[in-house]
Scaffold this motif. Structure first.
Motif, PDB file in Angstrom:
ATOM      1  N   ALA A 291     -39.064   4.614 -28.791  1.00 41.30           N
ATOM      2  CA  ALA A 291     -37.909   3.749 -29.076  1.00 41.30           C
ATOM      3  C   ALA A 291     -36.774   4.037 -28.099  1.00 41.30           C
ATOM      4  O   ALA A 291     -36.140   3.109 -27.579  1.00 41.30           O
ATOM      5  CB  ALA A 291     -37.447   3.958 -30.518  1.00 41.30           C
ATOM      6  N   LEU A 292     -36.522   5.310 -27.837  1.00 39.70           N
ATOM      7  CA  LEU A 292     -35.449   5.649 -26.896  1.00 39.70           C
ATOM      8  C   LEU A 292     -35.786   5.108 -25.502  1.00 39.70           C
ATOM      9  O   LEU A 292     -34.928   4.546 -24.819  1.00 39.70           O
ATOM     10  CB  LEU A 292     -35.224   7.166 -26.830  1.00 39.70           C
ATOM     11  CG  LEU A 292     -34.101   7.595 -25.873  1.00 39.70           C
ATOM     12  CD1 LEU A 292     -32.726   7.136 -26.387  1.00 39.70           C
ATOM     13  CD2 LEU A 292     -34.086   9.097 -25.641  1.00 39.70           C
ATOM     14  N   GLY A 293     -37.055   5.287 -25.089  1.00 46.25           N
ATOM     15  CA  GLY A 293     -37.484   4.806 -23.773  1.00 46.25           C
ATOM     16  C   GLY A 293     -37.291   3.304 -23.636  1.00 46.25           C
ATOM     17  O   GLY A 293     -36.782   2.818 -22.621  1.00 46.25           O
ATOM     18  N   ALA A 294     -37.669   2.556 -24.680  1.00 48.35           N
ATOM     19  CA  ALA A 294     -37.556   1.095 -24.632  1.00 48.35           C
ATOM     20  C   ALA A 294     -36.091   0.667 -24.615  1.00 48.35           C
ATOM     21  O   ALA A 294     -35.694  -0.224 -23.857  1.00 48.35           O
ATOM     22  CB  ALA A 294     -38.287   0.479 -25.824  1.00 48.35           C
ATOM     23  N   ALA A 295     -35.272   1.313 -25.446  1.00 43.96           N
ATOM     24  CA  ALA A 295     -33.854   0.949 -25.504  1.00 43.96           C
ATOM     25  C   ALA A 295     -33.157   1.275 -24.184  1.00 43.96           C
ATOM     26  O   ALA A 295     -32.328   0.499 -23.701  1.00 43.96           O
ATOM     27  CB  ALA A 295     -33.182   1.672 -26.672  1.00 43.96           C
ATOM     28  N   ALA A 296     -33.511   2.416 -23.589  1.00 42.90           N
ATOM     29  CA  ALA A 296     -32.900   2.796 -22.310  1.00 42.90           C
ATOM     30  C   ALA A 296     -33.286   1.797 -21.220  1.00 42.90           C
ATOM     31  O   ALA A 296     -32.470   1.397 -20.389  1.00 42.90           O
ATOM     32  CB  ALA A 296     -33.324   4.211 -21.926  1.00 42.90           C
ATOM     33  N   ARG A 297     -34.531   1.363 -21.254  1.00 37.61           N
ATOM     34  CA  ARG A 297     -35.010   0.385 -20.277  1.00 37.61           C
ATOM     35  C   ARG A 297     -34.201  -0.919 -20.368  1.00 37.61           C
ATOM     36  O   ARG A 297     -33.814  -1.496 -19.351  1.00 37.61           O
ATOM     37  CB  ARG A 297     -36.510   0.115 -20.493  1.00 37.61           C
ATOM     38  CG  ARG A 297     -37.109  -0.937 -19.563  1.00 37.61           C
ATOM     39  CD  ARG A 297     -38.609  -1.105 -19.793  1.00 37.61           C
ATOM     40  NE  ARG A 297     -39.392  -0.070 -19.110  1.00 37.61           N
ATOM     41  CZ  ARG A 297     -39.843  -0.192 -17.848  1.00 37.61           C
ATOM     42  NH1 ARG A 297     -39.601  -1.274 -17.149  1.00 37.61           N
ATOM     43  NH2 ARG A 297     -40.537   0.787 -17.306  1.00 37.61           N
ATOM     44  N   GLU A 298     -33.916  -1.321 -21.592  1.00 39.37           N
ATOM     45  CA  GLU A 298     -33.088  -2.523 -21.811  1.00 39.37           C
ATOM     46  C   GLU A 298     -31.736  -2.392 -21.116  1.00 39.37           C
ATOM     47  O   GLU A 298     -31.152  -3.368 -20.680  1.00 39.37           O
ATOM     48  CB  GLU A 298     -32.836  -2.724 -23.322  1.00 39.37           C
ATOM     49  CG  GLU A 298     -34.026  -3.208 -24.106  1.00 39.37           C
ATOM     50  CD  GLU A 298     -34.327  -4.679 -23.839  1.00 39.37           C
ATOM     51  OE1 GLU A 298     -33.418  -5.487 -24.079  1.00 39.37           O
ATOM     52  OE2 GLU A 298     -35.446  -4.976 -23.371  1.00 39.37           O
ATOM     53  N   GLU A 299     -31.266  -1.137 -21.066  1.00 37.88           N
ATOM     54  CA  GLU A 299     -29.940  -0.887 -20.488  1.00 37.88           C
ATOM     55  C   GLU A 299     -30.021  -0.466 -19.025  1.00 37.88           C
ATOM     56  O   GLU A 299     -29.060   0.028 -18.452  1.00 37.88           O
ATOM     57  CB  GLU A 299     -29.226   0.221 -21.287  1.00 37.88           C
ATOM     58  CG  GLU A 299     -29.133  -0.025 -22.784  1.00 37.88           C
ATOM     59  CD  GLU A 299     -28.156  -1.152 -23.131  1.00 37.88           C
ATOM     60  OE1 GLU A 299     -27.335  -1.520 -22.273  1.00 37.88           O
ATOM     61  OE2 GLU A 299     -28.236  -1.669 -24.266  1.00 37.88           O
ATOM     62  N   GLY A 300     -31.210  -0.611 -18.430  1.00 38.70           N
ATOM     63  CA  GLY A 300     -31.332  -0.337 -16.997  1.00 38.70           C
ATOM     64  C   GLY A 300     -31.534   1.122 -16.634  1.00 38.70           C
ATOM     65  O   GLY A 300     -31.274   1.529 -15.505  1.00 38.70           O
ATOM     66  N   VAL A 301     -32.012   1.929 -17.592  1.00 37.57           N
ATOM     67  CA  VAL A 301     -32.320   3.336 -17.292  1.00 37.57           C
ATOM     68  C   VAL A 301     -33.783   3.587 -17.639  1.00 37.57           C
ATOM     69  O   VAL A 301     -34.198   3.405 -18.780  1.00 37.57           O
ATOM     70  CB  VAL A 301     -31.401   4.303 -18.080  1.00 37.57           C
ATOM     71  CG1 VAL A 301     -31.815   5.750 -17.848  1.00 37.57           C
ATOM     72  CG2 VAL A 301     -29.947   4.101 -17.665  1.00 37.57           C
ATOM     73  N   LEU A 302     -34.565   3.974 -16.636  1.00 32.68           N
ATOM     74  CA  LEU A 302     -35.995   4.203 -16.858  1.00 32.68           C
ATOM     75  C   LEU A 302     -36.259   5.690 -17.044  1.00 32.68           C
ATOM     76  O   LEU A 302     -35.792   6.517 -16.251  1.00 32.68           O
ATOM     77  CB  LEU A 302     -36.812   3.680 -15.672  1.00 32.68           C
ATOM     78  CG  LEU A 302     -36.541   2.229 -15.250  1.00 32.68           C
ATOM     79  CD1 LEU A 302     -37.483   1.827 -14.110  1.00 32.68           C
ATOM     80  CD2 LEU A 302     -36.687   1.279 -16.419  1.00 32.68           C
ATOM     81  N   VAL A 303     -37.004   6.030 -18.111  1.00 35.97           N
ATOM     82  CA  VAL A 303     -37.362   7.431 -18.384  1.00 35.97           C
ATOM     83  C   VAL A 303     -38.861   7.480 -18.669  1.00 35.97           C
ATOM     84  O   VAL A 303     -39.481   6.452 -18.913  1.00 35.97           O
ATOM     85  CB  VAL A 303     -36.574   7.981 -19.601  1.00 35.97           C
ATOM     86  CG1 VAL A 303     -35.075   7.889 -19.371  1.00 35.97           C
ATOM     87  CG2 VAL A 303     -36.956   7.238 -20.888  1.00 35.97           C
ATOM     88  N   SER A 304     -39.438   8.680 -18.635  1.00 34.87           N
ATOM     89  CA  SER A 304     -40.858   8.823 -18.987  1.00 34.87           C
ATOM     90  C   SER A 304     -40.994   9.237 -20.442  1.00 34.87           C
ATOM     91  O   SER A 304     -40.318  10.172 -20.888  1.00 34.87           O
ATOM     92  CB  SER A 304     -41.534   9.898 -18.129  1.00 34.87           C
ATOM     93  OG  SER A 304     -41.868   9.371 -16.885  1.00 34.87           O
ATOM     94  N   VAL A 305     -41.871   8.579 -21.154  1.00 39.00           N
ATOM     95  CA  VAL A 305     -42.187   8.958 -22.523  1.00 39.00           C
ATOM     96  C   VAL A 305     -43.488   9.759 -22.453  1.00 39.00           C
ATOM     97  O   VAL A 305     -44.536   9.229 -22.116  1.00 39.00           O
ATOM     98  CB  VAL A 305     -42.354   7.710 -23.416  1.00 39.00           C
ATOM     99  CG1 VAL A 305     -42.798   8.102 -24.820  1.00 39.00           C
ATOM    100  CG2 VAL A 305     -41.041   6.933 -23.470  1.00 39.00           C
TER     101      VAL A 305
END
Ligand SMILES: *Cc1c(COP(=O)(O)O)cnc(C)c1O
Length: 344
Positions: A291-305
């Motif tokens: 959920a954090l990964g998807a929400a961050a992606r929405e805001e233009g920040v990509l992370v690895s889950v």
């Protein structure tokens, strides 16, 4: 452009690197005739105090070639259970090398010397003979932890006593070197084989090296060809690596500062230990990583889950101060239950 913190593999070659690549002299490297590949191999070997090196298309291939030169079919490799060489290389040690592996959980990749000593088996026609031990520095899943040089020296003493070989998975040894100030040759001299990555934090588009003695590298060249890793006019890629070695090692300190900034901002949410960040990786433990990964992606920040609760952030040369602050803003907002968009 999103702020891409998934991995330091996402770095793109700089303009200066591309210009150097365009000018590279090339030849057929399978014939040993690419002067730029030969120069890179020579320079990398010297940096680590070794005789020779072999340019490889990936870090996985460099690791696996090293493992195969140290351990034949049925030989045993010891490493921690999160090591890249056993977890992220598609089972290659077994699939292509016939190498047996034995692993155990560690704290962030720190191999306890007494534990390793207890694991080593001499073989003798019945037991599986332990022939090599692999160490990862910095340790990827360990959150970029630097393995202290004193610990590596004790492992070397043990390896000498028990006649086993030591391999360094040094995909990010550059980060350990910058974080701890230990010269690269001091790391190199403790290991029989070393693999290093040019295409992570150093920013080259492709390439790793397997580093060792002249004799082992000659054997490694045969294995590389067997695996389909013989490249032809590879000097264009090798020049990117030479440029990276000259210009992109000391700047890794900036990436480390960015990782520390991220960790300091996120630690108050109880998701990481700010003091544990030593290089360019921050591992977060959160209630719902996806959920954090998807929400961050929405805001233009990509992370690895990396697991149900694990998120990894990796800083690198394509994330500057502004990108770091943007990631701090988005992630702190999400962790405090809001959305960054609602704030801005
Ligand atoms: C990335 C990495 C490698 C090599 O990966 P490739 O994608 O095959 O280049 C090896 N070891 C570690 C610890 C790594 O993080």
């Amino acid at each position: 452009m999103p702020v891409d913190l998934r991995s330091d593999t996402v770095t793109r070659p700089t303009t200066a690197m591309r210009e150097a690549m365009a000018r590279a002299e090339v030849g057929d490297d399978v014939y040993g005739e690419d002067p730029t590949v030969n120069a890179l191999e020579h320079e990398a070997a010297e940096l680590f105090g070794h005789e020779a090196a072999l340019f490889c298309p990936s870090g996985s291939m460099a690791n696996q070639i090293a493992v195969q030169t140290l351990a034949g079919p049925g030989g045993e490799l010891l490493c921690d259970s999160d090591a890249h060489v056993v977890t992220f290389e598609g089972g290659a040690a077994a699939a292509y090398g016939g190498v047996s592996t034995r692993t155990w959980p560690t704290r962030a990749g720190h191999l306890d010397v007494d534990t390793v000593a207890a694991f080593i088996r001499p073989g003798g026609g019945y037991a599986v003979p332990t022939v090599a031990v692999a160490v990862e520095n910095t340790h990827n899943l360990g959150g970029g932890r630097v393995i202290p040089i004193a610990k590596l020296r004790r492992l070397r003493e043990l390896a000498d006593e028990r006649a086993v070989a030591l391999h360094l998975d040094g995909a990010r040894i550059w980060n350990a070197h910058v974080a701890d100030g230990v010269p690269l040759h001091e790391y190199g001299e403790l290991f029989d084989t070393v693999s290093v990555c040019l295409s992570k934090g150093l920013g080259a588009p492709v390439g790793s090296l397997m580093i060792s003695t002249r004799e082992r590298v000659a054997a490694a060249r045969v294995i590389r060809k067997r695996l389909g890793g013989g490249m032809r006019q590879a000097g264009i890629l090798a020049e990117a690596g030479r440029h990276a070695l000259r210009h992109h090692i000391t700047r890794l300190a900036e990436d480390h500062a960015h990782a520390k900034r991220l960790a300091a901002a996120l630690a108050p949410f109880g998701v990481c230990d700010a003091g544990g960040v030593q290089s360019n990786i921050v591992v977060l433990t959160v209630p719902d990583a996806a959920a954090l990964g998807a929400a961050a992606r929405e805001e233009g920040v990509l992370v690895s889950v990396l697991g149900p609760r694990l998120v990894r952030l990796v800083t690198h040369m394509d994330v500057d101060d502004a990108g770091t602050e943007q990631a701090v803003k988005v992630l702190t907002s999400l962790l405090s239950g809001g959305t960054a968009a609602a704030e801005s």
